[in-house]
Scaffold this motif. Structure first.
Motif, mmCIF file in Angstrom:
data_model
loop_
_atom_site.group_PDB
_atom_site.id
_atom_site.type_symbol
_atom_site.label_atom_id
_atom_site.label_comp_id
_atom_site.label_asym_id
_atom_site.label_seq_id
_atom_site.Cartn_x
_atom_site.Cartn_y
_atom_site.Cartn_z
ATOM 1 N N ILE A 95 -28.524 -25.261 -2.169
ATOM 2 C CA ILE A 95 -27.821 -24.300 -1.327
ATOM 3 C C ILE A 95 -27.105 -23.309 -2.241
ATOM 4 O O ILE A 95 -26.349 -23.709 -3.127
ATOM 5 N N LYS A 96 -27.375 -22.025 -2.011
ATOM 6 C CA LYS A 96 -26.735 -20.979 -2.806
ATOM 7 C C LYS A 96 -26.173 -19.905 -1.883
ATOM 8 O O LYS A 96 -26.849 -19.492 -0.947
ATOM 9 N N PRO A 97 -24.954 -19.448 -2.168
ATOM 10 C CA PRO A 97 -24.393 -18.346 -1.373
ATOM 11 C C PRO A 97 -25.251 -17.088 -1.538
ATOM 12 O O PRO A 97 -25.676 -16.768 -2.655
ATOM 13 N N LEU A 98 -25.502 -16.398 -0.448
ATOM 14 C CA LEU A 98 -26.329 -15.185 -0.523
ATOM 15 C C LEU A 98 -25.676 -14.095 -1.359
ATOM 16 O O LEU A 98 -26.371 -13.316 -2.002
ATOM 17 N N ASP A 99 -24.353 -14.059 -1.369
ATOM 18 C CA ASP A 99 -23.697 -12.998 -2.131
ATOM 19 C C ASP A 99 -23.778 -13.201 -3.643
ATOM 20 O O ASP A 99 -23.403 -12.332 -4.413
ATOM 21 N N THR A 100 -24.292 -14.350 -4.083
ATOM 22 C CA THR A 100 -24.491 -14.571 -5.523
ATOM 23 C C THR A 100 -25.967 -14.435 -5.916
ATOM 24 O O THR A 100 -26.315 -14.627 -7.070
ATOM 25 N N GLY A 101 -26.810 -14.105 -4.944
ATOM 26 C CA GLY A 101 -28.242 -13.966 -5.207
ATOM 27 C C GLY A 101 -28.770 -12.655 -4.666
ATOM 28 O O GLY A 101 -28.024 -11.787 -4.226
ATOM 29 N N VAL A 102 -30.072 -12.525 -4.707
ATOM 30 C CA VAL A 102 -30.756 -11.309 -4.267
ATOM 31 C C VAL A 102 -31.180 -11.486 -2.811
ATOM 32 O O VAL A 102 -31.897 -12.434 -2.485
ATOM 33 N N THR A 103 -30.744 -10.598 -1.939
ATOM 34 C CA THR A 103 -31.144 -10.650 -0.535
ATOM 35 C C THR A 103 -32.572 -10.122 -0.396
ATOM 36 O O THR A 103 -33.112 -9.507 -1.324
ATOM 37 N N GLU A 104 -33.163 -10.353 0.763
ATOM 38 C CA GLU A 104 -34.527 -9.863 1.001
ATOM 39 C C GLU A 104 -34.582 -8.338 0.882
ATOM 40 O O GLU A 104 -35.503 -7.785 0.286
ATOM 41 N N LYS A 105 -33.588 -7.670 1.415
ATOM 42 C CA LYS A 105 -33.550 -6.202 1.344
ATOM 43 C C LYS A 105 -33.483 -5.727 -0.108
ATOM 44 O O LYS A 105 -34.190 -4.802 -0.507
ATOM 45 N N GLU A 106 -32.633 -6.361 -0.906
ATOM 46 C CA GLU A 106 -32.523 -6.005 -2.327
ATOM 47 C C GLU A 106 -33.827 -6.304 -3.056
ATOM 48 O O GLU A 106 -34.262 -5.523 -3.909
ATOM 49 N N ASN A 144 -57.180 -5.528 -5.886
ATOM 50 C CA ASN A 144 -56.994 -6.853 -6.484
ATOM 51 C C ASN A 144 -55.689 -7.483 -5.998
ATOM 52 O O ASN A 144 -54.685 -6.802 -5.824
ATOM 53 N N LEU A 145 -55.718 -8.797 -5.829
ATOM 54 C CA LEU A 145 -54.556 -9.534 -5.354
ATOM 55 C C LEU A 145 -53.579 -9.762 -6.503
ATOM 56 O O LEU A 145 -53.980 -10.049 -7.629
ATOM 57 N N ASN A 146 -52.291 -9.627 -6.206
ATOM 58 C CA ASN A 146 -51.230 -9.797 -7.202
ATOM 59 C C ASN A 146 -50.106 -10.642 -6.624
ATOM 60 O O ASN A 146 -49.808 -10.554 -5.432
ATOM 61 N N TYR A 147 -49.472 -11.430 -7.505
ATOM 62 C CA TYR A 147 -48.306 -12.227 -7.132
ATOM 63 C C TYR A 147 -47.181 -11.873 -8.101
ATOM 64 O O TYR A 147 -47.330 -12.033 -9.310
ATOM 65 N N TYR A 148 -46.066 -11.396 -7.584
ATOM 66 C CA TYR A 148 -44.896 -11.105 -8.397
ATOM 67 C C TYR A 148 -43.767 -12.027 -7.939
ATOM 68 O O TYR A 148 -43.471 -12.105 -6.749
ATOM 69 N N TYR A 149 -43.146 -12.692 -8.898
ATOM 70 C CA TYR A 149 -42.032 -13.603 -8.624
ATOM 71 C C TYR A 149 -40.752 -12.956 -9.137
ATOM 72 O O TYR A 149 -40.634 -12.652 -10.319
ATOM 73 N N LEU A 150 -39.786 -12.787 -8.239
ATOM 74 C CA LEU A 150 -38.499 -12.219 -8.582
ATOM 75 C C LEU A 150 -37.447 -13.325 -8.500
ATOM 76 O O LEU A 150 -37.352 -14.019 -7.483
ATOM 77 N N SER A 151 -36.676 -13.488 -9.569
ATOM 78 C CA SER A 151 -35.627 -14.510 -9.574
ATOM 79 C C SER A 151 -34.585 -14.195 -8.506
ATOM 80 O O SER A 151 -34.038 -13.095 -8.471
ATOM 81 N N PHE A 152 -34.337 -15.161 -7.644
ATOM 82 C CA PHE A 152 -33.310 -15.013 -6.614
ATOM 83 C C PHE A 152 -31.935 -14.912 -7.263
ATOM 84 O O PHE A 152 -31.059 -14.200 -6.787
ATOM 85 N N THR A 153 -31.742 -15.608 -8.369
ATOM 86 C CA THR A 153 -30.433 -15.708 -9.001
ATOM 87 C C THR A 153 -30.001 -14.426 -9.693
ATOM 88 O O THR A 153 -28.875 -13.975 -9.523
ATOM 89 N N ASN A 154 -30.914 -13.800 -10.481
ATOM 90 C CA ASN A 154 -30.486 -12.649 -11.278
ATOM 91 C C ASN A 154 -31.270 -11.353 -11.016
ATOM 92 O O ASN A 154 -30.989 -10.342 -11.637
ATOM 93 N N GLY A 155 -32.280 -11.380 -10.152
ATOM 94 C CA GLY A 155 -33.019 -10.161 -9.828
ATOM 95 C C GLY A 155 -33.971 -9.685 -10.905
ATOM 96 O O GLY A 155 -34.448 -8.554 -10.869
#
Length: 164
Positions: A95-106, A144-155
């Motif tokens: 469980i992580k507070p949303l204000d310390t991570g990256v929101t979907e919009k961000e 072509n198919l691509n997968y990009y992973y964005l860290s929730f913690t630091n963006g």
């Protein structure tokens, strides 16, 4: 035979089969969605139960080497949080507070800066090797198919798999 009768006959010949095909496609689509909807309902129940969320805003099903349920919502204190729970339930929820991570919009804004106008096929909140991530699935300009992973913690971009 007059033109009006001829028109009605052709309308029946063409219209009825189109209506039947549309009905069959609708039924098939509805049946195809049932397992997904059932899994989402299970995810909501587990998130509320194991992470004590009082309100669930969004639910994500994340399938990689392990299957996770992820969700955003409000905890019992009214705080906006993100939650990850293993489908098998063998580990404690993260469980992580949303204000310390990256929101979907961000996350979407960061993706647009990185990939331009690429159309996102799916965006899922998940977890990889104990790292909470946003997973973007999209096709590049070559199809072509691509997968990009964005860290929730630091963006930061955690991993990119391109041109599959």
């Amino acid at each position: 035979m007059n033109k009006r009768t001829n028109f009605k006959k052709w309308l029946l010949i063409i219209g009825v089969p189109i209506l039947v095909v549309a009905l069959i496609i609708g039924i098939m689509y509805n049946n195809a969605q049932k397992p997904y909807e059932k899994e989402k309902a299970t995810a909501v129940q587990k998130v509320k139960e194991k992470a004590a969320l009082t309100e669930v805003e969004e639910v994500y099903l994340y399938k990689s080497t392990d299957v996770f349920y992820a969700a955003t919502g409000k905890d019992e204190n009214g705080k906006n949080v993100a939650v990850w729970i293993a489908q098998d339930g063998k580990s404690e929820p993260i469980i992580k507070p949303l204000d310390t991570g990256v929101t979907e919009k961000e996350a979407r804004t960061l993706f647009k800066k990185e990939a331009g106008n690429a159309e996102i096929l799916s965006l899922t909140l998940g977890i990889e090797k104990e790292t909470p991530v946003w997973l973007f699935t999209f096709e590049n300009e070559k199809g072509n198919l691509n997968y990009y992973y964005l860290s929730f913690t630091n963006g930061k971009w955690w991993r990119k798999i391109e041109n599959i």
